[in-house]
Design an enzyme around this catalytic site. Structure first.
Site, PDB file in Angstrom:
ATOM      1  CD  GLU A 158     135.782  88.744  -6.096  1.00 45.37           C
ATOM      2  OE1 GLU A 158     136.132  89.914  -5.910  1.00 45.37           O
ATOM      3  OE2 GLU A 158     134.776  88.248  -5.574  1.00 45.37           O
ATOM      4  CD  GLU A 263     131.820  84.120  -3.217  1.00 40.33           C
ATOM      5  OE1 GLU A 263     131.243  85.203  -3.433  1.00 40.33           O
ATOM      6  OE2 GLU A 263     133.032  84.046  -3.010  1.00 40.33           O
TER       7      GLU A 263
END
Ligand code: G3I
Length: 387
Positions: A158, A263
């Site tokens: 991220e 995810e």
């Protein structure tokens, strides 16, 4: 008598035939069904690892495991300069014992950071050189410990905002933009055989996608090993649009890296507006009920939408199975999913394939069937053909 014996024999033969025909399908877990397509993984939460029933299910259904929380820096080294490897040792050992593809998550992130890591012993902020040295130390410690055991690492997680700019973090602010390249280089030195991933959410967003594509190209040009992009996949019944997802996977695959859905979960709850989030948000009880509409159980109609949504998503994944190496669900059952607490806390969400009692939902069988029937079942329109 003869007839009776014949009947008994034929009944036995029939039930054997039936058992042969039925039992492999009954015994088949998700990972078995997808074994010639991609790994099917799950994230192991801190508590799941010590829950026998959950781990039995994990070992029957999944052939890859990711550490959901406990390999993050703050969890390994909370308040002192020594690491506590109890959880991660057990996690890796159980993955190896069950021949699972083990994923370490995550080496460098802007969250889950202990304060001590960014302070010199005298309390001062480290210099670029000092932080690079402790970043190398951290990566060598963790990747080196599990060299040859952890198969792949989410090296950097991220690192970009939605506008494509680098996300502010102590790593960026102190080291600069090349912290990402250094992290990959250190991980490669620590275990030259391990796969190394860049992992992020919202990669269907054009500007964020552009930034990650540019990052991968830059690293490839410089010869820095990056083996895959992890598209996290925190989705809902309507987000993202399937064609956009399809294009996103195709774009990363074209770069010559593997693609992973790293995810995956599908929230069925309404998404609150920005003013409804945060600690100071004022939500009256009627609105609170609207935002948490299924506290007891999911209505059949929503369950059907949920099943169809996963089928639609897997149609896209299966179309790209040559490029996708792994699809990992972010958790095992709804009971421990982070989605119950985000973006609002204490709601009852239903994002995974197994319910709160660990029972498979109807979607489980649908996805198993889809692995062999997708070419017939999935829409074959436009560029939606099998690759
Ligand atoms: O284990 C402690 C427990 O002892 C304590 O009583 C409790 C009180 O809050 O906290 C527990 O730790 C929590 C941990 O999850 C275990 O459940 C942490 O507070 C909480 O911050 C942590 O959240 C995790 C989050 O990352 C931050 O590490 C979520 O479970 C995990 O699903 C989430 O995963 C992230 C990925 O790493 C990156 N992508 C987004 C994804 C969702 O946020």
């Amino acid at each position: 008598m003869k007839n009776l014996i014949f009947n008994v024999i034929s009944a036995a033969a029939f039930s054997t035939v039936l058992a042969l025909a039925v039992s492999p399908a009954l015994a088949e877990g998700l990972a078995d069904a997808y074994q010639d397509k991609f790994h099917i993984g799950t994230a192991i939460s801190p508590g799941s690892l010590f829950d026998k029933e959950v781990m039995q299910l994990v070992n029957a259904e999944f052939n890859s495991v990711t550490a959901e929380t406990n390999m993050k820096l703050r969890h390994l080294a909370a308040s002192q300069r020594t690491y506590d490897f109890n959880w991660s040792d057990r996690f890796v050992a159980q993955g190896l014992a069950n021949k699972q593809f083990v994923v370490g998550h995550t080496l460098i992130w802007h969250r889950s950071l202990p304060a001590w890591f960014f302070q010199q012993p005298d309390g001062a902020r480290p210099s670029r050189a000092q932080l690079l040295a402790s970043m190398r130390q951290h990566i060598y410690t963790l990747v080196g410990r599990y060299r040859g055991q952890v198969n792949g690492w989410d090296v950097v997680n991220e690192a970009f905002n939605f506008d494509g700019a680098f996300r502010s973090s102590p790593w960026l602010d102190i080291i600069g933009e090349d912290y990402i390249e250094h992290a990959f280089a250190f991980a490669h030195q620590a275990d030259p055989e391990a796969e190394l991933y860049y992992n992020d959410y919202g990669l269907v967003n054009p500007q964020k996608q552009e930034a990650v594509v540019a990052l991968i190209k830059r690293m490839q040009k410089k010869g820095i090993p990056v083996h895959a992009v992890g598209i996290q996949g925190h989705y809902s019944l309507s987000y993202p649009d399937l064609q956009t997802l399809d294009n996103t996977i195709a774009r990363f695959a074209k770069l010559g890296v593997k693609v992973m859905i790293s995810e995956l979960d599908v929230s069925v709850l309404p998404f609150p507006g920005p003013e409804e989030r945060g600690e100071d948000a004022e939500i009256d009880s009627k609105r609170a009920q609207q935002l948490d509409p299924y506290p007891e159980q999911l209505p059949d109609e929503v369950m059907s939408q949920f099943t169809q949504r996963y089928v639609d998503l897997f149609c896209v994944f299966l179309k790209h199975h040559a490029a996708i190496s792994r699809v990992t669900f972010w958790g095992v059952s709804d009971a421990r999913s982070w989605r119950n607490d985000w973006p609002l806390t204490d709601r009852t969400d239903y994002p995974l394939l197994f319910d709160r009692e660990l029972k498979p939902k109807p979607v489980h069988q649908e996805l198993i069937k889809l692995a062999s029937s997708y070419q017939k079942v999935c829409p074959l329109t436009g560029n939606n053909k099998d690759e």
